[in-house]
Design a protein around this motif. Structure first.
Motif, mmCIF file in Angstrom:
data_model
loop_
_atom_site.group_PDB
_atom_site.id
_atom_site.type_symbol
_atom_site.label_atom_id
_atom_site.label_comp_id
_atom_site.label_asym_id
_atom_site.label_seq_id
_atom_site.Cartn_x
_atom_site.Cartn_y
_atom_site.Cartn_z
ATOM 1 N N PRO A 11 0.835 -1.208 0.000
ATOM 2 C CA PRO A 11 0.000 0.000 0.000
ATOM 3 C C PRO A 11 0.865 1.252 0.000
ATOM 4 O O PRO A 11 1.936 1.283 0.619
ATOM 5 C CB PRO A 11 -0.808 -0.119 1.292
ATOM 6 N N GLY A 183 -5.161 8.477 -6.390
ATOM 7 C CA GLY A 183 -5.973 7.683 -5.473
ATOM 8 C C GLY A 183 -7.434 7.671 -5.854
ATOM 9 O O GLY A 183 -8.140 6.672 -5.639
ATOM 10 N N GLN A 188 -3.822 2.480 -5.356
ATOM 11 C CA GLN A 188 -3.651 2.432 -3.906
ATOM 12 C C GLN A 188 -2.348 1.774 -3.469
ATOM 13 O O GLN A 188 -1.976 1.860 -2.307
ATOM 14 C CB GLN A 188 -4.841 1.663 -3.271
ATOM 15 N N SER A 189 -1.657 1.096 -4.372
ATOM 16 C CA SER A 189 -0.427 0.387 -4.005
ATOM 17 C C SER A 189 0.736 0.866 -4.865
ATOM 18 O O SER A 189 0.541 1.503 -5.921
ATOM 19 C CB SER A 189 -0.598 -1.122 -4.187
#
Length: 566
Positions: A11, A183, A188-189
């Protein structure tokens, strides 16, 4: 395609970023040229630390660069050289994602500095805020993607000033603003971010699972094609993470995308540490010559200078060395330049025209007999008179005499005193090429002559990395982690080491490339000799005493280059 939990990756909130900015002399990326490094380490929006240092580039800073950055030659005169500053930065950035605005510039300089000073480039994931901004923002949002314009758009707390730490701080705010925007589209990662920036092809996405079986350990990886042929060979500190980068688009080279499209599987070879991985890579490149490795086009690109076997020998540039050869040189042109300089200084003939000899006092060349040859050997009519010239060359190769080097230097000085400055500069640069070749030859030959040498380097975590060398070849490698007694590990490595029998030539059968990798590792700060079968020493009449002169010559060359470009 649905990803597994393992493939979802790290993340972004748990990812450590090191935002870096460099100031340079304005020269192309090379071993030197960095004048300042500034970096900020952040995770989850919090600043964890900062790194800043001026760097002495080893030469003057051009006036136009001084006007841009405010960094003067006087300011960096007492600063550390890059070979001292670089390890500290690498330690600060270890295990992090490197971020920079126009990252190709900054990473290019850092990689070149590592290669030029014997440090392994760790190949971290790289995020370029310039490329990310162009992916996220449109022409309606902003007209320029310069750091200053982006900092103004996002209300950065620090204004870019063309100083490394200020620009790195401004880039931190730009990065956070861009991450907020991506985002909203589901990034998200870290892996998704690296995937998002370049636009990964479907073929790359489908092959992510090819890295799943690889260990998170240092080693060598081999991409293999449909016929199990080796397409590409590389090294990594973390095999799984490095190979995954090929499927996230972080490597934008066209040939790498083509290679990934052809690959059917990836094979990993775990190694004890980075040195073993480097050596294994060299050997695999020589064995397989993979189509997508540039280095495999000429895996043993070494040239040597050798005396011909004739009554009046001359110097010849060859690929296969024999005893008494000088080298290796990494290009034929450098070897030829060094050979011509040495022949002129020693008084050897350079022509290939020969006449069959009819006795010891026969004239070796018709041109010399007619007085039409200006070569240094022209006045020498007999073999007996020619022998000392051959002896000077042999003495230089063996490290027992450097008379020829002093003769070449006197010639440079004479040209300068006569105000033939262009000729003197050219002869000086040719002598530098010869001196660097002599220095490398003596250092590699000294290492290759040692039957067994054991050395250790700190692993950065309280343990040791060991290497057992035999005749300039890596015979065994291992580690002793923190708390493990090191000497039993050494004894086990020596007992299980490969048997290496000395071969022909100055390096006793070792390749110049592998011997060079081992020499750079041995001369890194912190590396210690555990034991050696015979003393490791360089010839007293080698090129070591010429280093001050070489440094002055390098400074003069830099000044001339700046004058020519100015």
């Amino acid at each position: 395609m649905q990803l597994t939990f393992d493939e979802l990756g790290t993340p972004l909130r748990d990812t450590t970023f090191v935002i870096v900015d460099l100031e340079t002399t304005g020269a192309p990326a090379g071993p030197d040229g960095i004048t300042e490094i500034g970096a900020v380490k952040v995770r989850a929006g919090e600043v964890l630390g900062e790194f800043a240092t001026l760097v002495d580039p080893g030469g003057p800073i051009p006036p136009q660069i001084v006007a841009l950055t405010g960094i003067t030659t006087a300011m960096v005169s007492s600063a550390p050289r890059i070979e001292r500053a670089l390890p500290a930065f690498l330690e600060f950035a270890a295990g992090s994602v490197i971020v920079a605005h126009n990252a190709g510039f900054d990473v290019g300089f850092l990689r070149a500095a590592c290669q030029g000073h014997g440090y392994a480039w760790p190949r971290p994931p790289v995020v370029c805020t310039l490329r990310l901004a162009r992916r996220v923002l449109s022409g309606q949002d902003i007209r320029s993607f310069r750091l200053g314009a982006l900092a103004a758009l996002f209300g950065s707390r620090t204004k870019p000033t063309h100083r490394a730490l200020d620009d790195a701080r401004a880039t931190v705010d730009v990065l956070h603003a861009l991450l907020e925007r991506v985002g909203s589209v589901g990034v998200q990662s870290l892996e998704e971010l690296l995937d998002y920036i370049p636009g990964v092809t479907p073929a790359q996405r489908r092959k992510r699972g090819m890295a799943a079986h690889l260990p998170q350990r240092p080693g060598v990886y081999l991409f293999k094609g449909p016929g199990d042929e080796v397409l590409y060979v590389g090294t990594a500190r973390d095999l799984r993470r490095r190979v995954r980068q090929y499927f996230t688009g972080s490597d934008t080279r066209t040939r790498m995308r083509e290679m990934v499209g052809l690959a059917e599987r990836v094979e990993g070879i775990e190694c004890s540490h980075a040195l073993e991985a480097q050596v294994r890579e060299l050997r695999l490149l020589a064995a397989h010559r993979p189509a997508y490795n540039r280095r495999s086009k000429n895996p043993r690109n070494a040239w040597w200078i050798s005396l011909t076997d004739e009554p009046f020998p001359r110097l010849s540039v060859v690929r296969t060395p024999r005893d008494g050869a000088l080298g290796p040189f990494n290009s034929q042109a450098r070897a030829k330049s060094a050979a011509d300089t040495l022949a002129s200084a020693a008084g050897l003939r350079t022509c290939t025209l020969r006449i069959p000899a009819h006795g010891a006092n026969a004239v070796p060349c018709v041109l010399a007999e007619l007085g039409r040859c200006g070569a240094p050997c022209a006045g020498r009519q007999s073999v007996q008179e020619y022998v000392p010239a051959v002896g000077e060359v042999a003495g230089l190769v063996a490290g027992t005499s450097n008379t020829a080097l002093h003769a070449a230097r006197r010639h440079v000085d004479d040209l300068a005193e006569a105000q033939h400055f262009e000729q003197a500069a050219r002869r000086r640069d040719e002598l530098v090429t010869l001196l660097r070749g002599v220095e490398r030859a003596h250092r590699l030959a000294a290492l290759a002559g040692i039957r067994e040498l054991v050395a250790a380097a700190p692993d950065g975590e309280g343990g040791w990395e060991f290497a057992v060398l035999r005749h300039a070849r890596l015979a065994s490698a291992g580690v002793a982690r923190r708390g493990v007694p090191p000497m039993p590990v050494v004894e086990a490595l020596v007992a299980s080491a490969e048997t290496v029998l000395p071969g022909p030539g100055p390096l006793h059968g070792a390749t110049g490339e592998e011997a060079g990798v081992l020499l750079r590792w041995l001369t890194r700060p912190g590396v210690r000799l555990v034991r050696t079968a015979t003393p490791w020493a360089e010839p007293v009449h080698g090129a070591g005493g010429w280093r001050p002169w070489l440094e002055r010559a390098a400074t003069a060359t830099t000044l001339e280059a700046l004058e020519n470009t100015g």
